[in-house]
Design an enzyme around this catalytic site. Structure first.
Site, mmCIF file in Angstrom:
data_model
loop_
_atom_site.group_PDB
_atom_site.id
_atom_site.type_symbol
_atom_site.label_atom_id
_atom_site.label_comp_id
_atom_site.label_asym_id
_atom_site.label_seq_id
_atom_site.Cartn_x
_atom_site.Cartn_y
_atom_site.Cartn_z
ATOM 1 N N GLY A 54 6.364 -12.166 -11.366
ATOM 2 C CA GLY A 54 5.701 -11.941 -12.648
ATOM 3 C C GLY A 54 5.664 -13.252 -13.397
ATOM 4 O O GLY A 54 6.397 -14.183 -13.052
ATOM 5 N N CYS A 81 11.018 -13.594 -6.522
ATOM 6 C CA CYS A 81 10.649 -14.494 -7.607
ATOM 7 C C CYS A 81 11.130 -13.967 -8.968
ATOM 8 O O CYS A 81 12.328 -13.920 -9.191
ATOM 9 C CB CYS A 81 9.144 -14.775 -7.568
ATOM 10 S SG CYS A 81 8.714 -16.215 -8.551
ATOM 11 N N TYR A 82 10.249 -13.511 -9.826
ATOM 12 C CA TYR A 82 10.710 -12.960 -11.114
ATOM 13 C C TYR A 82 11.717 -11.832 -10.876
ATOM 14 O O TYR A 82 12.720 -11.721 -11.572
ATOM 15 C CB TYR A 82 9.509 -12.438 -11.920
ATOM 16 C CG TYR A 82 9.874 -11.920 -13.298
ATOM 17 C CD1 TYR A 82 9.997 -12.784 -14.361
ATOM 18 C CD2 TYR A 82 10.093 -10.560 -13.513
ATOM 19 C CE1 TYR A 82 10.341 -12.321 -15.628
ATOM 20 C CE2 TYR A 82 10.437 -10.078 -14.763
ATOM 21 C CZ TYR A 82 10.552 -10.968 -15.828
ATOM 22 O OH TYR A 82 10.893 -10.502 -17.076
ATOM 23 N N HIS A 168 7.945 -16.445 -2.043
ATOM 24 C CA HIS A 168 7.093 -15.254 -1.862
ATOM 25 C C HIS A 168 6.909 -14.922 -0.379
ATOM 26 O O HIS A 168 6.039 -15.497 0.270
ATOM 27 C CB HIS A 168 5.728 -15.490 -2.516
ATOM 28 C CG HIS A 168 5.793 -15.506 -4.002
ATOM 29 N ND1 HIS A 168 5.678 -14.369 -4.762
ATOM 30 C CD2 HIS A 168 6.004 -16.510 -4.868
ATOM 31 C CE1 HIS A 168 5.800 -14.671 -6.041
ATOM 32 N NE2 HIS A 168 5.999 -15.973 -6.133
ATOM 33 N N GLU A 170 5.552 -12.452 0.855
ATOM 34 C CA GLU A 170 4.351 -11.638 1.102
ATOM 35 C C GLU A 170 3.095 -12.461 1.355
ATOM 36 O O GLU A 170 2.111 -11.949 1.872
ATOM 37 C CB GLU A 170 4.119 -10.677 -0.081
ATOM 38 C CG GLU A 170 3.694 -11.327 -1.404
ATOM 39 C CD GLU A 170 4.857 -11.890 -2.226
ATOM 40 O OE1 GLU A 170 5.943 -12.097 -1.666
ATOM 41 O OE2 GLU A 170 4.654 -12.130 -3.440
ATOM 42 N N SER A 222 -22.565 6.766 0.780
ATOM 43 C CA SER A 222 -23.406 5.577 0.601
ATOM 44 C C SER A 222 -23.596 4.820 1.906
ATOM 45 O O SER A 222 -24.438 3.937 1.999
ATOM 46 C CB SER A 222 -22.753 4.642 -0.413
ATOM 47 O OG SER A 222 -21.596 4.057 0.159
ATOM 48 N N GLY A 223 -22.782 5.167 2.897
ATOM 49 C CA GLY A 223 -22.829 4.397 4.140
ATOM 50 C C GLY A 223 -21.840 3.240 4.114
ATOM 51 O O GLY A 223 -21.629 2.568 5.109
ATOM 52 N N GLY A 224 -21.211 2.998 2.960
ATOM 53 C CA GLY A 224 -20.142 1.999 2.876
ATOM 54 C C GLY A 224 -18.899 2.537 3.570
ATOM 55 O O GLY A 224 -18.833 3.720 3.915
ATOM 56 N N VAL A 225 -17.926 1.665 3.754
ATOM 57 C CA VAL A 225 -16.734 2.050 4.523
ATOM 58 C C VAL A 225 -16.010 3.235 3.874
ATOM 59 O O VAL A 225 -15.717 4.229 4.538
ATOM 60 C CB VAL A 225 -15.751 0.854 4.639
ATOM 61 C CG1 VAL A 225 -14.529 1.244 5.448
ATOM 62 C CG2 VAL A 225 -16.439 -0.347 5.264
ATOM 63 N N ASP A 226 -15.764 3.130 2.572
ATOM 64 C CA ASP A 226 -14.923 4.149 1.938
ATOM 65 C C ASP A 226 -15.557 5.537 1.961
ATOM 66 O O ASP A 226 -14.920 6.502 2.360
ATOM 67 C CB ASP A 226 -14.616 3.760 0.475
ATOM 68 C CG ASP A 226 -13.951 2.400 0.384
ATOM 69 O OD1 ASP A 226 -13.423 1.934 1.415
ATOM 70 O OD2 ASP A 226 -13.973 1.796 -0.700
ATOM 71 N N LYS A 369 -7.817 -1.291 1.727
ATOM 72 C CA LYS A 369 -9.091 -1.386 2.445
ATOM 73 C C LYS A 369 -8.904 -1.480 3.972
ATOM 74 O O LYS A 369 -9.581 -0.782 4.729
ATOM 75 C CB LYS A 369 -9.827 -2.635 1.956
ATOM 76 C CG LYS A 369 -11.275 -2.679 2.366
ATOM 77 C CD LYS A 369 -12.067 -1.772 1.487
ATOM 78 C CE LYS A 369 -13.537 -1.785 1.809
ATOM 79 N NZ LYS A 369 -14.272 -1.027 0.792
#
Ligand code: XMP
Length: 513
Positions: A54, A81-82, A168, A170, A222-226, A369
């Site tokens: 943070g 970290c923080y 970090h 990550e 919509s044809g999008g991934v989600d 995603k």
């Protein structure tokens, strides 16, 4: 229910990454604001806690903090970290302004006997970004890593299951960070790693069936991934009770409407009660004469809702409306960041209020995603759809600078199709976050044959990004750009110039509007 590691958010910029990296170890994570952490711990019974980084200083009066009792639940905690500094500060250590700020890749010497650093090299490159440092660790802690400038790069109190790292783990710049997080969840928290995509799909299908019963479900596809993954998941769960409405707003990429229909329509592999609404002209009419980007977005969002509502009314009341919300849409920053609105990013301008439905179903709201893509593969959705690059809800309208006309849509569609085709042919798409052609509002003088032309300029864009919040312009091979340029000016009428966008984000955005 899977075992859970709770990520307690103190407003750091990498918090979603922490959650993702842990999930890569097949351990489910959720992010919770530091203000709600104690309740969440009591309710969800996590097997481990990670306190994030943070921007604040733990010793200043209004900095985010947490009740000390968090360290007395007997749940292992990793402070980053923080989070590391806060843990030290609360437990009686000393945190101070560092004599030397550390930023960037830094060599860290670790004690490989620590459970956190099992199988990690004794000297390993980690990403540091801090102004404060832990000058003295809290009582009970032993130091298990240091750098030349940072005496406490990591410390542990094994008996209480408390671990902290100043760097970090990550971010990818920390070369063995994944191993460290894996060590924390497996060696310290004792996780089994039962969070897998096949079990996600199976569990979701079962839960959706139970919740929906014999209800009717409506989904905007919509044809999008989600939305594709959400629709197929729902179809797997409740079959014919699902109806999918696909609104073709005439602002899709070349042939995209037909491609979506081929996969999800009546001749495709799924049984989605697929309805395609060809509303192209309605959208073009509404957009005529409109130049302002946000106004264009608003018109498209509103018109989308109108079209969807009209279609939905044809089959009366439904019980559930499907939304393709994913986890990054859900997570709030621990500090409730008040960032300025650069663009209103909503695909649709809210929920359709004239559609009669009882509840919203959001089957992907726990997924990142890349996990949505993994779920899509698990469901057998074709790779071209699953690995698609993002495409904005308002479509090509935000890739045509200024007024949208059907002629301009056609120009940008053709140029974009050539660009994508050549990039694919050259195998130059590896690592690109997003790439597309846009139509500028600029006309300039050219010469073709012996004739003077006064035509439009197409801009090509390709960016490297993982989070889409920042991006760098990609250095595409010159020969690919040359082929694309030559094809565009030859094949797309009214384009006589092709430009390459070298700007990063910031200061530009990825889309042109
Ligand atoms: P920008 O242009 O803000 O884009 O750098 C960041 C990411 O968001 C996508 N984008 C949108 N997505 N509706 C969407 O659903 C929108 O209005 C919109 N505008 C931008 C963009 O494609 C990129 O992936």
């Amino acid at each position: 229910m899977s075992e859970l590691v709770l990520v307690v958010d103190f407003g750091g910029q990498y918090n979603q990454l922490i959650a993702r990296r842990v999930r890569e170890n097949h351990v489910y994570t959720e992010i919770v604001s530091y203000t709600k952490a104690l309740d969440a711990i009591r309710e969800k019974k996590p097997v481990g806690l990670i306190l994030t980084g943070g921007p604040n200083s733990v010793y200043l009066p209004d900095s985010p903090t947490i009740d000390k009792s968090i360290f007395e639940f007997g749940i292992p905690v990793l402070g980053i970290c923080y989070g590391a500094q806060l843990m030290s500060h609360l437990l009686g250590g000393r945190v101070a302004h560092a004599p030397e700020r550390e930023y960037g890749k830094t060599e860290v010497h670790v004690d490989t006997a620590s459970a956190l650093f099992q199988n990690v090299s004794e000297t390993t490159v980690c990403w540091m970004s801090h102004n404060d440092y832990i000058a003295e660790p809290a009582p009970g802690f032993t130091v298990c890593a240091h750098t030349d400038n940072c005496p406490v790069a990591a410390a542990q109190d094994v008996s209480r299951g408390l671990y902290l790292v100043q760097f970090h783990p990550e971010v990818l710049h920390t070369q063995e960070g994944s191993k460290m997080l894996s060590n924390f969840v497996y060696n310290v928290c004792g996780c089994k790693g039962d969070w897998k995509m096949d079990s996600f799909v199976e569990t979701s299908v079962r839960a959706l069936r139970e919740r929906i019963g014999s209800g009717r479900v409506l989904c905007a596809l919509s044809g999008g991934v989600d939305s594709s993954v959400a629709a197929v998941l729902l179809s797997r769960a409740v079959g014919k009770q699902l109806t999918c409405v696909f609104v073709d707003h005439g602002l899709l990429r070349k042939d995209e409407g037909d491609e979506v229909e081929a996969v999800f329509g009546p001749n495709g592999a799924y049984d989605l009660n697929f309805i395609r609404v060809n509303a192209q002209q309605r959208f073009y009419d509404k957009l005529a004469g409109v130049e302002e980007p946000e106004k264009k977005r608003k018109i498209i969002g509103e018109e989308f809702i109108r079209v969807f509502e009209e279609e939905a009314k044809k089959f009366g009341a439904v019980d559930f409306l499907v939304q393709g919300t994913i986890y990054p849409d859900v997570v709030e920053s621990g500090l409730g960041g008040e960032s300025a609105v650069i663009k209103s990013h909503h695909n649709v301008g809210g929920l359709p209020d004239c559609v009669d439905f009882k509840e919203i179903v959001e089957p992907l709201r726990d997924l990142f995603k890349d996990e949505v893509r993994a779920a899509g593969r698990e469901l057998g959705i074709p790779e071209v759809l699953v690995s698609r690059q993002p495409f904005p809800g308002p479509g090509l309208a935000v890739r045509i600078v200024g007024e949208v006309t059907p002629e301009k849509v056609k120009m940008v569609q053709e140029a974009d199709a050539i660009y994508r085709e050549e990039i694919a042919k050259a195998g130059a798409d590896k690592g690109l976050g997003q790439y597309f052609a846009a139509l500028t509002n600029m006309r300039s003088v050219g010469v073709m044959g012996d004739e003077r032309t006064y035509d439009y300029a197409v801009a090509l864009r390709a960016v490297l990004t993982t989070d889409f919040m920042t991006a760098e312009s990609a250095q595409l091979p010159w020969d690919v750009l040359a082929t694309v340029t030559s094809r565009i000016v030859n094949e797309v009428p009214h384009v006589n110039r092709v430009l390459y966008d070298c700007t990063g984000k910031p200061p530009a955005t990825i889309e042109f509007e």
